[in-house]
Scaffold this motif. Structure first.
Motif, PDB file in Angstrom:
ATOM      1  N   TRP A 180       0.836  -1.202   0.000  1.00 38.42           N
ATOM      2  CA  TRP A 180       0.000   0.000   0.000  1.00 38.42           C
ATOM      3  C   TRP A 180       0.865   1.244   0.000  1.00 38.42           C
ATOM      4  O   TRP A 180       1.894   1.291   0.679  1.00 38.42           O
ATOM      5  CB  TRP A 180      -0.926   0.022   1.222  1.00 38.42           C
ATOM      6  CG  TRP A 180      -2.029  -0.980   1.131  1.00 38.42           C
ATOM      7  CD1 TRP A 180      -2.002  -2.263   1.588  1.00 38.42           C
ATOM      8  CD2 TRP A 180      -3.321  -0.801   0.539  1.00 38.42           C
ATOM      9  NE1 TRP A 180      -3.187  -2.896   1.310  1.00 38.42           N
ATOM     10  CE2 TRP A 180      -4.020  -2.018   0.669  1.00 38.42           C
ATOM     11  CE3 TRP A 180      -3.948   0.277  -0.096  1.00 38.42           C
ATOM     12  CZ2 TRP A 180      -5.320  -2.197   0.193  1.00 38.42           C
ATOM     13  CZ3 TRP A 180      -5.242   0.101  -0.572  1.00 38.42           C
ATOM     14  CH2 TRP A 180      -5.914  -1.122  -0.424  1.00 38.42           C
ATOM     15  N   LEU A 181       0.428   2.236  -0.776  1.00 33.24           N
ATOM     16  CA  LEU A 181       1.081   3.532  -0.782  1.00 33.24           C
ATOM     17  C   LEU A 181       0.498   4.325   0.385  1.00 33.24           C
ATOM     18  O   LEU A 181      -0.706   4.580   0.432  1.00 33.24           O
ATOM     19  CB  LEU A 181       0.792   4.237  -2.103  1.00 33.24           C
ATOM     20  CG  LEU A 181       1.542   5.530  -2.401  1.00 33.24           C
ATOM     21  CD1 LEU A 181       3.033   5.283  -2.539  1.00 33.24           C
ATOM     22  CD2 LEU A 181       1.006   6.167  -3.673  1.00 33.24           C
ATOM     23  N   THR A 182       1.325   4.638   1.362  1.00 40.83           N
ATOM     24  CA  THR A 182       0.817   5.375   2.519  1.00 40.83           C
ATOM     25  C   THR A 182       1.446   6.758   2.542  1.00 40.83           C
ATOM     26  O   THR A 182       2.602   6.923   2.153  1.00 40.83           O
ATOM     27  CB  THR A 182       1.138   4.625   3.826  1.00 40.83           C
ATOM     28  OG1 THR A 182       2.550   4.429   3.911  1.00 40.83           O
ATOM     29  CG2 THR A 182       0.460   3.280   3.879  1.00 40.83           C
ATOM     30  N   PRO A 183       0.676   7.793   2.938  1.00 44.82           N
ATOM     31  CA  PRO A 183      -0.692   7.740   3.471  1.00 44.82           C
ATOM     32  C   PRO A 183      -1.777   8.039   2.429  1.00 44.82           C
ATOM     33  O   PRO A 183      -2.660   8.862   2.672  1.00 44.82           O
ATOM     34  CB  PRO A 183      -0.656   8.840   4.523  1.00 44.82           C
ATOM     35  CG  PRO A 183       0.264   9.885   3.921  1.00 44.82           C
ATOM     36  CD  PRO A 183       1.255   9.145   3.055  1.00 44.82           C
ATOM     37  N   ALA A 184      -1.765   7.405   1.279  1.00 41.09           N
ATOM     38  CA  ALA A 184      -2.834   7.615   0.295  1.00 41.09           C
ATOM     39  C   ALA A 184      -4.177   7.224   0.905  1.00 41.09           C
ATOM     40  O   ALA A 184      -4.258   6.299   1.720  1.00 41.09           O
ATOM     41  CB  ALA A 184      -2.564   6.763  -0.948  1.00 41.09           C
ATOM     42  N   GLU A 185      -5.216   7.932   0.506  1.00 43.16           N
ATOM     43  CA  GLU A 185      -6.557   7.618   1.024  1.00 43.16           C
ATOM     44  C   GLU A 185      -7.073   6.352   0.368  1.00 43.16           C
ATOM     45  O   GLU A 185      -6.996   6.188  -0.851  1.00 43.16           O
ATOM     46  CB  GLU A 185      -7.518   8.782   0.743  1.00 43.16           C
ATOM     47  CG  GLU A 185      -8.893   8.561   1.332  1.00 43.16           C
ATOM     48  CD  GLU A 185      -9.815   9.757   1.162  1.00 43.16           C
ATOM     49  OE1 GLU A 185     -11.020   9.554   0.961  1.00 43.16           O
ATOM     50  OE2 GLU A 185      -9.318  10.907   1.222  1.00 43.16           O
ATOM     51  N   LYS A 186      -7.606   5.438   1.179  1.00 39.39           N
ATOM     52  CA  LYS A 186      -8.116   4.171   0.640  1.00 39.39           C
ATOM     53  C   LYS A 186      -9.568   4.326   0.183  1.00 39.39           C
ATOM     54  O   LYS A 186     -10.386   4.940   0.870  1.00 39.39           O
ATOM     55  CB  LYS A 186      -8.032   3.063   1.696  1.00 39.39           C
ATOM     56  CG  LYS A 186      -6.617   2.586   1.969  1.00 39.39           C
ATOM     57  CD  LYS A 186      -6.623   1.382   2.903  1.00 39.39           C
ATOM     58  CE  LYS A 186      -5.196   0.948   3.238  1.00 39.39           C
ATOM     59  NZ  LYS A 186      -5.155  -0.221   4.136  1.00 39.39           N
ATOM     60  N   ILE A 187      -9.857   3.756  -0.975  1.00 43.11           N
ATOM     61  CA  ILE A 187     -11.217   3.703  -1.503  1.00 43.11           C
ATOM     62  C   ILE A 187     -11.625   2.231  -1.508  1.00 43.11           C
ATOM     63  O   ILE A 187     -10.934   1.405  -2.116  1.00 43.11           O
ATOM     64  CB  ILE A 187     -11.284   4.265  -2.943  1.00 43.11           C
ATOM     65  CG1 ILE A 187     -10.815   5.726  -2.971  1.00 43.11           C
ATOM     66  CG2 ILE A 187     -12.687   4.124  -3.517  1.00 43.11           C
ATOM     67  CD1 ILE A 187     -11.712   6.709  -2.259  1.00 43.11           C
ATOM     68  N   THR A 188     -12.712   1.901  -0.821  1.00 46.62           N
ATOM     69  CA  THR A 188     -13.117   0.498  -0.743  1.00 46.62           C
ATOM     70  C   THR A 188     -14.543   0.323  -1.248  1.00 46.62           C
ATOM     71  O   THR A 188     -15.381   1.220  -1.108  1.00 46.62           O
ATOM     72  CB  THR A 188     -13.018  -0.035   0.697  1.00 46.62           C
ATOM     73  OG1 THR A 188     -13.732   0.852   1.562  1.00 46.62           O
ATOM     74  CG2 THR A 188     -11.569  -0.097   1.161  1.00 46.62           C
TER      75      THR A 188
END
Length: 207
Positions: A10-18
């Motif tokens: 995971w690319l952090t701190p990218a916002e996760k879309i679920t």
């Protein structure tokens, strides 16, 4: 972009879309080999529009990273998931072997951009009839209008793309138009110089 890092795919701190509960995951079985990095545009003007399409159970499309017009980064799936961004596609590897269908071996980056525009009465419109201000319009070598990428978007797409490419030691960095010629034209002529710059930076550092 320096604040981003890749941690456990995971690319952090990218916002996760679920996806909402009850919608089947939009990935294929198996593990992505992450051999290629593929740039796309969303064919929409907002990240929320692209993500709404992703969340629609009838839309059979998914990808890994979205880069909004203000440079904000979202991630939909971890990089080892096989997302559905390449579709019918192919690529000839340096050894001459032909790959068919790049979803199982590629990471997809979608940039929020409407793509080619229509001109009517001196104004510019997207395929869906949405007006685009003149300041957000660019032209290809034949004088055809396209929605321009923003500087924040170009910077983030280049730097995050390069980071991902280096992390996974990809074989190549391509546009959707290269793996699906005639069928797709994204990310288009207004991203061509950025794509070449990213490739050059990546391959120069490798050799």
């Amino acid at each position: 972009y320096l604040m981003y890092k890749i941690d456990k795919e995971w690319l952090t701190p990218a916002e996760k879309i679920t996806l909402p509960k009850g919608i089947a995951p939009k990935v294929s079985e198996g593990k992505n080999t992450c051999q290629y990095l593929i740039y796309h545009y969303t064919a929409s003007t907002t990240a929320s529009s692209a993500h709404n399409s992703f969340m629609n159970p009838d839309t059979k499309a998914s990808w890994h990273i979205t880069i909004d017009r203000d440079g904000k980064v979202y991630q939909l799936y971890d990089f080892r998931k096989i997302a559905w961004h390449a579709g019918k596609s192919g690529w000839t590897q340096p050894n001459g072997a032909k790959l068919e269908g790049l979803n199982p071996c590629s990471i997809g980056i979608e940039m929020v951009n409407a793509g080619p525009l229509n001109q009517k009465n001196g104004s510019y419109y997207t395929w869906s009839g949405q007006a685009i201000p003149d300041m957000h319009v660019g032209f290809d070598g034949n004088g055809n209008p396209w929605q321009a990428y923003t500087q924040q978007q170009i910077t983030m797409a280049a730097n995050v793309g390069l980071m991902i490419a280096r992390h996974y030691q990809v074989s190549d960095i391509l546009g959707h138009e290269h793996i699906s010629p005639g069928r797709k034209q994204d990310p288009g002529p207004l991203f061509a110089s950025t794509l070449q710059a990213v490739k050059k930076a990546y391959f120069t550092a490798r050799h």
